[in-house]
Write an enzyme that holds these catalytic residues in place. Structure first.
Site, PDB file in Angstrom:
ATOM      1  N   HIS A 165      68.708  50.924   9.968  1.00 17.50           N
ATOM      2  CA  HIS A 165      69.820  51.882   9.965  1.00 17.50           C
ATOM      3  C   HIS A 165      69.266  53.267   9.690  1.00 17.50           C
ATOM      4  O   HIS A 165      68.307  53.407   8.926  1.00 17.50           O
ATOM      5  CB  HIS A 165      70.845  51.489   8.886  1.00 17.50           C
ATOM      6  CG  HIS A 165      72.177  52.104   9.116  1.00 17.50           C
ATOM      7  ND1 HIS A 165      72.477  53.374   8.688  1.00 17.50           N
ATOM      8  CD2 HIS A 165      73.274  51.646   9.766  1.00 17.50           C
ATOM      9  CE1 HIS A 165      73.721  53.656   9.049  1.00 17.50           C
ATOM     10  NE2 HIS A 165      74.213  52.633   9.707  1.00 17.50           N
ATOM     11  N   ASP A 173      75.969  44.585  11.751  1.00 19.12           N
ATOM     12  CA  ASP A 173      76.072  43.785  12.974  1.00 19.12           C
ATOM     13  C   ASP A 173      75.384  42.435  12.877  1.00 19.12           C
ATOM     14  O   ASP A 173      75.559  41.598  13.760  1.00 19.12           O
ATOM     15  CB  ASP A 173      75.489  44.573  14.157  1.00 19.12           C
ATOM     16  CG  ASP A 173      76.378  45.739  14.521  1.00 19.12           C
ATOM     17  OD1 ASP A 173      77.603  45.572  14.475  1.00 19.12           O
ATOM     18  OD2 ASP A 173      75.849  46.828  14.828  1.00 19.12           O
TER      19      ASP A 173
HETATM   20  N1  ACO Z   1      63.494  46.060  14.297  1.00 22.03           N
HETATM   21  C1  ACO Z   1      62.193  46.395  14.174  1.00 22.03           C
HETATM   22  N2  ACO Z   1      61.759  47.617  13.818  1.00 22.03           N
HETATM   23  C2  ACO Z   1      62.707  48.542  13.565  1.00 22.03           C
HETATM   24  C3  ACO Z   1      64.067  48.265  13.646  1.00 22.03           C
HETATM   25  C4  ACO Z   1      64.463  46.967  14.026  1.00 22.03           C
HETATM   26  N3  ACO Z   1      65.740  46.636  14.138  1.00 22.03           N
HETATM   27  N4  ACO Z   1      64.773  49.373  13.344  1.00 22.03           N
HETATM   28  C5  ACO Z   1      63.866  50.321  13.075  1.00 22.03           C
HETATM   29  N5  ACO Z   1      62.623  49.833  13.210  1.00 22.03           N
HETATM   30  C6  ACO Z   1      61.360  50.551  12.994  1.00 22.03           C
HETATM   31  C7  ACO Z   1      61.016  51.377  14.222  1.00 22.03           C
HETATM   32  O1  ACO Z   1      60.243  50.635  15.144  1.00 22.03           O
HETATM   33  C8  ACO Z   1      60.267  52.519  13.614  1.00 22.03           C
HETATM   34  O2  ACO Z   1      58.981  52.069  13.276  1.00 22.03           O
HETATM   35  P1  ACO Z   1      57.680  53.026  13.416  1.00 22.03           P
HETATM   36  O3  ACO Z   1      57.972  54.190  12.513  1.00 22.03           O
HETATM   37  O4  ACO Z   1      56.578  52.134  12.982  1.00 22.03           O
HETATM   38  O5  ACO Z   1      57.647  53.412  14.865  1.00 22.03           O
HETATM   39  C9  ACO Z   1      61.003  52.775  12.301  1.00 22.03           C
HETATM   40  O6  ACO Z   1      61.586  51.512  11.962  1.00 22.03           O
HETATM   41  C10 ACO Z   1      62.093  53.819  12.402  1.00 22.03           C
HETATM   42  O7  ACO Z   1      62.966  53.440  13.479  1.00 22.03           O
HETATM   43  P2  ACO Z   1      63.822  54.463  14.324  1.00 22.03           P
HETATM   44  O8  ACO Z   1      64.198  53.818  15.621  1.00 22.03           O
HETATM   45  O9  ACO Z   1      63.148  55.793  14.384  1.00 22.03           O
HETATM   46  O10 ACO Z   1      65.095  54.599  13.410  1.00 22.03           O
HETATM   47  P3  ACO Z   1      66.457  55.298  13.826  1.00 22.03           P
HETATM   48  O11 ACO Z   1      67.043  55.807  12.576  1.00 22.03           O
HETATM   49  O12 ACO Z   1      66.249  56.252  14.935  1.00 22.03           O
HETATM   50  O13 ACO Z   1      67.325  54.092  14.422  1.00 22.03           O
HETATM   51  C11 ACO Z   1      68.657  52.165  14.566  1.00 22.03           C
HETATM   52  C12 ACO Z   1      68.253  53.362  13.701  1.00 22.03           C
HETATM   53  C13 ACO Z   1      69.071  52.649  15.957  1.00 22.03           C
HETATM   54  C14 ACO Z   1      69.847  51.480  13.937  1.00 22.03           C
HETATM   55  C15 ACO Z   1      67.470  51.183  14.654  1.00 22.03           C
HETATM   56  O14 ACO Z   1      67.172  50.682  13.375  1.00 22.03           O
HETATM   57  C16 ACO Z   1      67.720  50.052  15.632  1.00 22.03           C
HETATM   58  O15 ACO Z   1      67.509  50.237  16.840  1.00 22.03           O
HETATM   59  N6  ACO Z   1      68.199  48.857  15.142  1.00 22.03           N
HETATM   60  C17 ACO Z   1      68.490  47.764  16.021  1.00 22.03           C
HETATM   61  C18 ACO Z   1      69.876  47.962  16.683  1.00 22.03           C
HETATM   62  C19 ACO Z   1      71.001  47.792  15.696  1.00 22.03           C
HETATM   63  O16 ACO Z   1      71.081  46.829  14.957  1.00 22.03           O
HETATM   64  N7  ACO Z   1      71.943  48.759  15.726  1.00 22.03           N
HETATM   65  C20 ACO Z   1      73.128  48.741  14.870  1.00 22.03           C
HETATM   66  C21 ACO Z   1      73.024  49.778  13.801  1.00 22.03           C
HETATM   67  S1  ACO Z   1      74.417  49.749  12.739  1.00 22.03           S
HETATM   68  C22 ACO Z   1      75.656  50.392  13.684  1.00 22.03           C
HETATM   69  O17 ACO Z   1      75.496  51.270  14.449  1.00 22.03           O
HETATM   70  C23 ACO Z   1      76.937  49.790  13.556  1.00 22.03           C
END
Ligand code: ACO
Length: 393
Positions: A276, A330
């Site tokens: 998140h 989720d």
């Molecule tokens: N699985 C594995 N690695 C992850 C995940 C995940 N679900 N989420 C973040 N990371 C890692 C990224 O790969 C990144 O790693 P790095 O720095 O080594 O490259 C780091 O954590 C930061 O991730 P970002 O994508 O930059 O984080 P951001 O804040 O932009 O994205 C998001 C947040 C979109 C929720 C992301 O965590 C994600 O894509 N999660 C999966 C989809 C999901 O469950 N979405 C629902 C969110 S809650 C909602 O909207 C209701």
């Protein structure tokens, strides 16, 4: 001053707006002031108007929590009665809207249907009044109709007759009634009500921001809500709950979890239901939903999805917890809906059925001190150059 082309060149303004630091995805950039919702991402806490989400989920109802956000305070009994009856009065769709839904392909994505129908409903709103009061009534009417749109589409795509709303039932129970054609038992209605409360608002997320950007041009509430629905649909936002269920089917069995996780992480694939932008700890909504997912799985004696998810959580927290990646809302919501018998492609629409109250509350609040959103971008293109005629390219 005229330039070579004869076009007036802009005057230099005396004071340009100060350049703000660039933040990809607006991370950490406040875009509005709001009293509605607060997240403490480090502690994993969530509050609506100062009330902890755990208290609202256990003691409130969708209608009461919507009142809280629309009015900024909890209602007295007579005020809640008035809101409930207004929601009930507005549930039915105009017949032309039902006819329109019946013309849509059965294979249409429910979130696309919801977005389209939000736009369509604006054509039936002939009230030119845009006062805060009339916009609040509009917000109530849109919120009242979201469950009816989805239930109507779902019935029609299964070649079943749509079910008329039942004015004796509350918002959550009536949605299940219109979906399945029979009244849910009290416990199931309560689970749905609680899930709607958990999804009702969440500070400045992508869909709320999308709704506010549209609203800030002084466009109308239907347009703002359509923007919110469009933004919520994506798998990085509300669409993640559907992705989780697809992932559980792919994993198949709890014993495959660790291999699945290691493989996904090695390929840098994000695992749905985790991570998140704001929470760097357990999302409190996920904790609540997990407990319901567990109880429902025990009740139905179908625990495969819960067992996989529980083990997935342990595997992810062990590998990514240090990075602040924990379950989000989720992860367990899909299991809860699946246990109730709801089709997977309705999971994200259920999110919207709840969040529409949050979007509209934010829009109404923002309009009190409206300023158009007009951010900036950092130009990263070519220097000014001479246009090349077609014959010389
Ligand atoms: N699985 C594995 N690695 C992850 C995940 C995940 N679900 N989420 C973040 N990371 C890692 C990224 O790969 C990144 O790693 P790095 O720095 O080594 O490259 C780091 O954590 C930061 O991730 P970002 O994508 O930059 O984080 P951001 O804040 O932009 O994205 C998001 C947040 C979109 C929720 C992301 O965590 C994600 O894509 N999660 C999966 C989809 C999901 O469950 N979405 C629902 C969110 S809650 C909602 O909207 C209701």
């Amino acid at each position: 001053m005229a330039s070579k082309t004869g076009v007036e060149e802009p005057q230099q303004t005396e004071k340009a707006a100060p350049a703000a630091a660039y933040s990809a995805g607006l991370e950490g950039v406040p875009v509005a002031k709001s009293k509605l919702c607060r997240i403490d991402g480090m502690q994993g806490k969530l509050y609506y108007m100062g009330y902890p989400i755990e208290d609202l989920a256990s003691a409130s109802s969708f209608e009461e929590t919507a009142f809280l956000l629309w009015h900024g305070r909890l209602p007295k009994q007579d005020e809640l009665d008035v809101l409930e009856s207004e929601l009930r009065r507005n549930r039915a769709l105009p017949q032309q809207a039902v006819d329109f839904i019946s013309m849509l392909p059965h294979t249409a994505q429910p979130m696309d249907v919801l977005r389209t129908m939000t736009s369509l409903l604006s054509s039936f709103d002939q009230n030119p009044e845009r006062s805060p009061e009339s916009n609040l009534h509009r917000a109530i009417a849109i919120t009242a109709r979201f469950p009816t749109i989805m239930a109507t589409f779902h019935r029609l795509r299964q070649n079943q007759k749509p079910v008329e709303p039942n004015p004796k039932l509350g918002h959550a129970a009536n949605f299940l009634y219109m979906l399945f054609g029979k009244e849910p038992d009290e416990a199931t209605a309560r689970v749905m009500d609680m899930a709607l409360i958990l999804h009702l608002d969440h500070e400045m997320n992508a869909s709320t921001f999308a709704a506010l950007v549209t609203a800030s041009t002084l466009s109308d509430l239907y347009s703002a809500v359509s923007s919110g629905v469009g933004a919520l649909k994506g798998p990085l936002h509300g669409g993640a709950n559907e992705e989780v269920l697809k992932m559980l089917l792919q994993i198949g069995d709890a014993t495959n979890v660790e291999t699945f996780v290691d493989d996904a992480l090695a390929k840098k694939i994000k695992i749905s239901g985790f991570g998140h932008r704001v929470y760097k700890n357990y999302d409190p909504r996920a904790r609540i939903l997990k407990e319901y997912a567990r109880r429902l799985s025990e009740k139905t004696k179908f625990s495969r999805f819960f067992d996989i998810t529980d083990r997935l959580e342990a595997a992810m927290v062990a590998r990514k917890g240090k990075q602040g990646i924990f379950p989000n809302v989720d992860l367990y919501s899909g299991i809860v809906y699946h246990q109730i018998g709801i089709a997977t492609d309705l999971f994200t629409p259920i999110f919207a059925i709840a969040r529409v109250a949050g979007w509209t509350a934010h829009v109404l609040e923002y309009w009190e001190k409206n300023r158009i959103f007009r951010p900036a971008s950092i130009y990263d293109g070519p220097e000014p150059r001479t246009y090349t005629p077609m014959s010389q390219r």
